[in-house]
Design an enzyme around this catalytic site. Structure first.
Site, PDB file in Angstrom:
ATOM      1  CE  LYS A  57       8.350   9.270  23.564  1.00  0.00           C
ATOM      2  NZ  LYS A  57       8.948  10.613  23.530  1.00  0.00           N
ATOM      3  CB  SER A  89      11.553  10.486  20.673  1.00  0.00           C
ATOM      4  OG  SER A  89      10.981  11.153  21.784  1.00  0.00           O
ATOM      5  CB  SER A 118      10.211  14.221  21.614  1.00  0.00           C
ATOM      6  OG  SER A 118      11.523  13.923  21.219  1.00  0.00           O
TER       7      SER A 118
END
Lengths: 493, 98
Positions: A79, A154, A178
């Site tokens: 990420k 996210s 997330s």
């Protein structure tokens, strides 16, 4: 051979046994990224040359007989919120569009040492503030199972990359769901470890008392192997837990026949819960009962206040953390020479921040600033911290009666892109079942549970007491053996 | 409470965010809706409940007072929007005349 159908550990075994080289595996996934990323936007950055170079190095080490870990040579996607020296770390924000961190995050260092090969950085909601991966400067991530739907957020890029078979393993972060919610929307496994289990050093801070790094994968054993790699005490993170890291991969095959599985009443009876997700939870319950586990009815009476609590505490911490983006040290600086305001320095702060941050980030900074401002602190921030304790106490009592809690991850399956973008409160309410684990600091795991009639992935959640990751992994591992929990990759052409 | 435009302008100033006149109204409306949502916390009796800042029982962590290397200066300056040899360069802080 379809490598996207193999587990990360299987790939690792083949690389170690030299039936496949790391270069072949890395090249295979790079080719899939080249083919599918333009329609999915799971990756914000791909580092093909760097990855192939690293793969060659691992292959040489294996050929020379060097002892390597079980994931050596296996590709991974990270990420875009974890600091990496060799790639940009953008957080999906204009603010950090060109930022190259001067150091690696501890978890990145650990993956590097384990011989994992980073394919690139994955797309995310700006500064991890969102549940749909729509607010990134790189554009929205699309759900591989249905391109007009969100991949969740996210960590939407990390989940979508797996579902699209563009990586066998990925890393996400979870502040209010997330990792788990995108894993649920994309039909993959995702684990949010206990707060403090994985060092946050080098993780760009959003809400420091809630943020945690964790793995996403197709297989439970891969979650175990990846957690084993990144977990552990780190003197550079004063909140990291100083406890030995269990060998999760060796523990997951334990019998769960004497386990007490708590089913959270407030979740399973929730009016907004989609019937097909409720059925998935029920199927899991029946399957676990069949294995000898006992089902216990559990109440978390304050869980109905978890969204309100979270949306005070997280923005408060965010407003403080994001004060560092001042246009002076790194990140975007607005050109304010022509403004001739009273204070050129203040102008630079205000305009750099206003140009660098997107709408949702600004909204949360303002909300947090408001809740912390003089006259409102007690009514909002202090109050939320008190309710946080009540939520924590609910969990504490629940774990006296149950080893693991079973329930849904999300009230619905993946929603359509754009559907909730104009209505922040609607977006926030989707976090109902996930934020509790962050507020209480406990581990929680999402595992796919088949598809609904429209073909969208269903998912269930397991939550456990602090440091009980191996219990969650053991239960998930058993569930995975049942046909309706078999992982799959979306069919893309 | 009811959030006003004046509150929003004050908060924007505290947060060092520039907010255009056209944005004040919609921003106020959106923040007001969120504030209204979180106000349901008022329904929870919390008298005598110790506020919880952290999930872990965290204490100050101290290490032995030994000098260790820190981030190299050039590395620390490597992302500076503007630099002047060994310093971060910023617009004038004082003594600015217009």
């Amino acid at each position: 051979m379809k490598l996207e159908e193999l587990s990360a550990l299987d790939l690792g075994r083949k690389i170690a046994g030299r039936t496949l080289s790391s270069r072949e595996v890395v090249a295979y996934f790079l080719e899939r990224i080249a083919r599918f990323n333009s329609s999915i936007t799971a990756f914000s950055q791909v580092c093909a040359d760097l990855a192939l170079e690293k793969a060659d190095q691992i292959d040489r080490q294996i050929a020379s007989g060097m002892a390597m870990g079980p994931l050596a040579g296996v590709p991974i996607a990270i990420k875009d919120i974890l600091c990496t020296r060799e790639m940009r770390t953008t957080c999906g924000s204009r603010m950090l569009e060109n930022f190259v961190a001067p150091y690696d995050a501890t978890s990145v260092e650990k993956m590097e040492r384990a011989g994992l090969v980073t394919l690139g950085k994955t797309n995310m909601d700006e500064f991890a503030m969102g549940a749909s991966t729509e607010t990134s400067i790189f554009g929205a991530t699309h759900n591989p199972w249905s391109l007009e739907r969100t991949a969740g957020g996210s960590s939407g890029g990390s989940a979508a990359a797996l579902a699209a078979g563009m990586t066998p393993l990925s890393i996400g972060t979870d502040t209010g769901g997330s990792i788990r919610q995108p894993a649920a929307f994309c039909g993959v496994c995702g684990l949010k470890p206990t707060y403090g289990r994985v060092s946050r050093y080098g993780l760009v801070a959003f809400a420091s008392s809630l943020d945690q790094i964790g793995p996403l994968a197709h297989r439970v054993e891969d979650l175990a192997a990846c957690l084993e790699t990144i977990a552990g005490h780190d003197s550079r993170d004063s909140t990291s837990i100083n406890a030995p890291v269990p060998q999760y991969t060796r523990l997951i095959n334990r019998s769960i026949s004497n386990m007490r599985i708590g089913v959270v009443r407030e979740q399973i009876e929730h009016a907004g819960l989609a019937p097909e997700i409720r059925s998935a939870v029920n199927r899991a319950m029946e399957f676990l009962t069949g294995l000898g586990a006992t089902i216990v009815d559990i109440g978390l009476p304050h869980s109905r206040y978890s969204i309100a609590t979270y949306y005070v505490i997280a923005p408060c911490e965010a407003s403080s953390n994001l004060a560092r983006y001042d246009g002076a040290h790194y990140g975007l600086r607005a050109d304010t020479k022509s403004l001739h305001g009273e204070s050129p320095l203040e102008d630079m702060y205000c305009h750099s921040r206003s140009q660098g941050f997107g709408e949702e980030v600004k909204r949360r900074i303002m909300l947090g600033t408001f809740a912390l401002s003089s006259g409102y602190y007690d009514a909002y921030y202090r109050k939320a911290q008190q309710v946080r304790r009540l939520i924590f106490d609910d969990y504490h009592r629940a774990f006296e009666q149950a080893d693991v809690l079973l329930g849904p991850v999300t009230p619905t399956t993946a929603f359509r892109l754009g559907e909730r973008l104009q209505d922040p409160v609607q977006m926030y309410l989707g976090d109902l079942f996930t934020v509790g684990a962050n507020l209480a600091g406990i581990p929680a795991l999402a595992i796919p549970a088949g598809n609904d009639q429209a073909g969208l992935p269903l998912s269930i959640q397991l939550q456990g007491p602090p440091l009980a990751e191996e219990k969650l992994l053991s239960v998930a591992y058993q569930l995975e053996q049942a046909l309706f929990f078999q992982p799959r990759t979306a069919n893309l052409s | 409470m009811q959030l006003s435009s004046a509150d929003v302008l004050k908060v924007a100033k505290l947060a060092r965010l520039h907010i255009s006149e056209a944005d004040v109204q919609p921003t106020t409306a959106q923040l007001a809706r969120i504030v209204e949502m979180v106000q349901q916390l008022d329904n929870v009796p919390t008298e005598g409940i110790e506020p919880m800042a952290h999930a872990l029982d965290v204490h100050s962590v101290l290490r032995p007072d030994h000098r260790l290397p820190s981030l190299d200066r050039q590395a620390a300056l490597s992302n500076a929007p503007q630099r002047d040899q060994e310093c971060f360069r910023v617009p004038p802080v004082m003594g600015h005349d217009h």
